[in-house]
Design an enzyme around this catalytic site. Structure first.
Site: not given
Ligand code: ADP
Ligand code: ADP
Ligand code: MG
Length: 502
Positions: A165, A200, A203, A208, A237, A290, A292, A338
């Site tokens: 996030g 981007e 939306i 999600h 999340k 993701n 993993r 969570r």
């Molecule tokens: P999920 O998509 O599995 O719900 P989260 O986005 O909540 O995962 O991330 C899961 C864990 O990984 C969290 O502890 C988050 O802080 C860490 N994390 C995920 N991506 C990164 C990143 N690029 N750099 C540092 N920490 C990350």
């Molecule tokens: P992360 O790697 O931190 O998980 P994501 O690209 O998966 O990043 O985005 C995390 C969250 O941010 C999404 O679940 C959504 O809630 C919001 N988000 C990201 N991109 C968009 C978008 N283009 N439009 C609307 N919401 C977005």
């Molecule tokens: Mg994501």
């Protein structure tokens, strides 16, 4: 054949992975930082090695030290969990070079998907619909203005290396564009050591929805249906559920096919997740992959009836998948909350500290994945997630009712948690009706946070009064009357609390 697994992680996920290894009869090796000597995963593992000081950079992100522990212990495989090194192609590559099985995808697949810009390009070429926006990194402000003119506001400026996030900015106003662009770049550099950003389209009313996939070395790819993850704070999340209330059978089939195609496009191997953004018109766009195990994987395990960690190990051993797409179905409904040591009323500020008392919910249909115990000190160095509570029910309603009951049973003192906040969500009309998107917390703000007049001071005072009363009774009454008499004041307090709005 894998015989001994080193878990390169900490917290609830390290404990969870050890559990599956033990069921498979595999030996386990834990690693820990100096701040984690007393952590539960260290106790659960068959053996454990210290890999450095508290800061992640020096321990859980220290590839040399982790490989060192693997060699010393004779582990033949490494499971990276989530976060930390799980999506680091160098780590996957290094394991391979050292002759250690990495329980996850190849360095090539991680690179193709880990960098968000590359992933967008790859998916676009594979025919998967991606969120409209740039396919290359934007370095100049002039270019940013041009792009926004083209795709229109609002937009998201995102770090290509972002995750958890972090590293994204919403821009609704042309005035904010340049300043947001600059901060996004410097934040990206600070957080991820890489200032690449792209733009981007944002939306509107975003949902999600993600698909769990499994892929083996022999070209078999299946999906294990979707997870709805729209209840988020700070783009992260908080509550996940499956099936998604927004989903229709035909949409599920269509998106599932794209999820499988996405994994095939990068010769993926292992467990992975394809994340999509879906709007109210059910238009969907690839968001990221993701590469993993995901934090919310237990809801899929419950509804589909698989152990994803065992599947990961099976795949890493080089075996073909035994699960077949046509045999899989979604059975009932699961929700995950969570549980964070954080203060929702104070902008979700993390709350490290000592757990003084904990009562864990149990009973039919409840799963608890956690790692803290009474007297344990939550370190300030890592993610404040302390556990995950998963409920299952035949229907969505039963699953919600069960979660509400489990949250009610769950008591933690010593540190602030978001339990109360989650309980409130379970009572919100939008949630009960399954009509919500990622703006849910913002939209329901007025009813989710503790009203200002409800200071904790009066609650503390009432607790002290109850305790004095309890001590007095202890002196007064006969032992045989104990349970009845002693409990009553506390019960009364609890019951009156909601009436008095303490
Ligand atoms: P999920 O998509 O599995 O719900 P989260 O986005 O909540 O995962 O991330 C899961 C864990 O990984 C969290 O502890 C988050 O802080 C860490 N994390 C995920 N991506 C990164 C990143 N690029 N750099 C540092 N920490 C990350
Ligand atoms: P992360 O790697 O931190 O998980 P994501 O690209 O998966 O990043 O985005 C995390 C969250 O941010 C999404 O679940 C959504 O809630 C919001 N988000 C990201 N991109 C968009 C978008 N283009 N439009 C609307 N919401 C977005
Ligand atoms: Mg994501």
């Amino acid at each position: 054949m894998i015989k001994k697994v080193l878990i390169a992680n900490r917290g609830e996920i390290a404990v969870r992975i050890i559990r599956s290894c033990r069921e498979l009869g595999l030996a386990t090796v834990g690693v820990y930082s100096e701040a984690d000597r007393k952590a539960l995963h260290v106790r659960y593992a068959d053996e454990a090695y210290c890999i450095g000081p508290a800061p992640s950079r020096e321990s859980y992100l220290n590839i040399d030290n982790i490989i060192g522990a693997a060699k010393k212990s004779g582990a033949d495989a490494i499971h990276p969990g989530y976060g930390f090194l799980s999506e680091n192609p160098k780590f996957s590559q290094r394991c391979k070079e050292e002759g250690i099985i990495f329980i996850g995808p190849s360095a090539e697949a991680i690179s193709a998907m880990g960098d968000k810009i590359t992933a967008r390009l790859t998916m676009n070429n594979a025919g998967v619909p991606v969120v409209p926006g740039t396919m290359e990194k934007i370095t100049e402000e002039k270019k940013a203005i041009e792009v926004v003119r083209e795709i229109g506001l609002p937009v998201m400026i995102k770090a290509s290396a972002g995750g958890g996030g972090k590293g994204m900015r919403l821009v609704r106003n042309a005035r904010e564009l340049i300043s947001s662009f600059r901060t996004a770049k410097s934040e990206a550099l600070n957080a991820f050591g890489d200032d690449s950003v792209y733009i981007e389209k944002y939306i509107e009313s975003p949902h999600h929805i993600e698909f769990q996939i499994l892929a083996d070395r022999h070209g078999n790819v299946i999906h294990l249906f979707e997870r709805e993850c729209s209840i988020q704070r700070r783009h992260q999340k908080v509550i996940e559920e499956t099936p998604s209330p927004l989903m229709t059978p035909s949409l599920r089939e269509e998106m599932g096919k794209f999820a499988v195609a996405a994994a095939k496009a990068v010769n993926y191997e292992g467990a992975g997740t394809i994340e999509f953004i879906v709007n109210d018109n059910l238009e969907y766009f690839f968001l990221e992959m993701n590469t993993r195990l995901q934090v919310e994987h237990p809801i899929t395990e419950r509804v589909v009836g698989v152990d994803l960690v065992k599947e990961q190990i099976h795949i890493a051993n080089g075996f073909p998948l035994t699960l077949k797409q046509e045999d899989l179905c979604q059975n009932g409904h699961a929700i995950q909350c969570r549980i964070y040591a954080e203060d929702p009323d104070n902008n979700f500020m993390p709350q490290p500290g000592i757990i003084s008392q904990i009562t864990v919910p149990l009973g039919l249909g409840v799963r608890y994945d956690g790692y803290v115990y009474e007297g344990y000190e939550i370190p300030m160095y890592y993610d404040p997630l302390i556990s995950k509570l998963i409920s299952w029910g035949k229907t969505r309603k039963e699953s919600i009712d069960r979660m509400r009951r489990a949250l009610y049973e769950y008591k933690i003192t010593g540190v602030k948690t978001n339990i109360k906040f989650l309980e409130r969500i379970m009572d919100m009309e939008d949630f009960l009706e399954g009509k919500y998107n990622t703006n849910f917390i913002e939209k329901n703000r007025a009813n989710l946070f503790t009203p200002k007049h409800c200071g904790t001071e009066c609650e503390d005072m009432a607790l002290i009064a109850c305790f004095i009363d309890y001590l007095e009774k202890l002196e007064r009454i006969q032992p045989q009357q104990f349970t009845e008499e002693l409990a009553s004041t506390w019960k009364d307090f609890g019951r009156k609390r909601s009436v008095l709005r303490l």
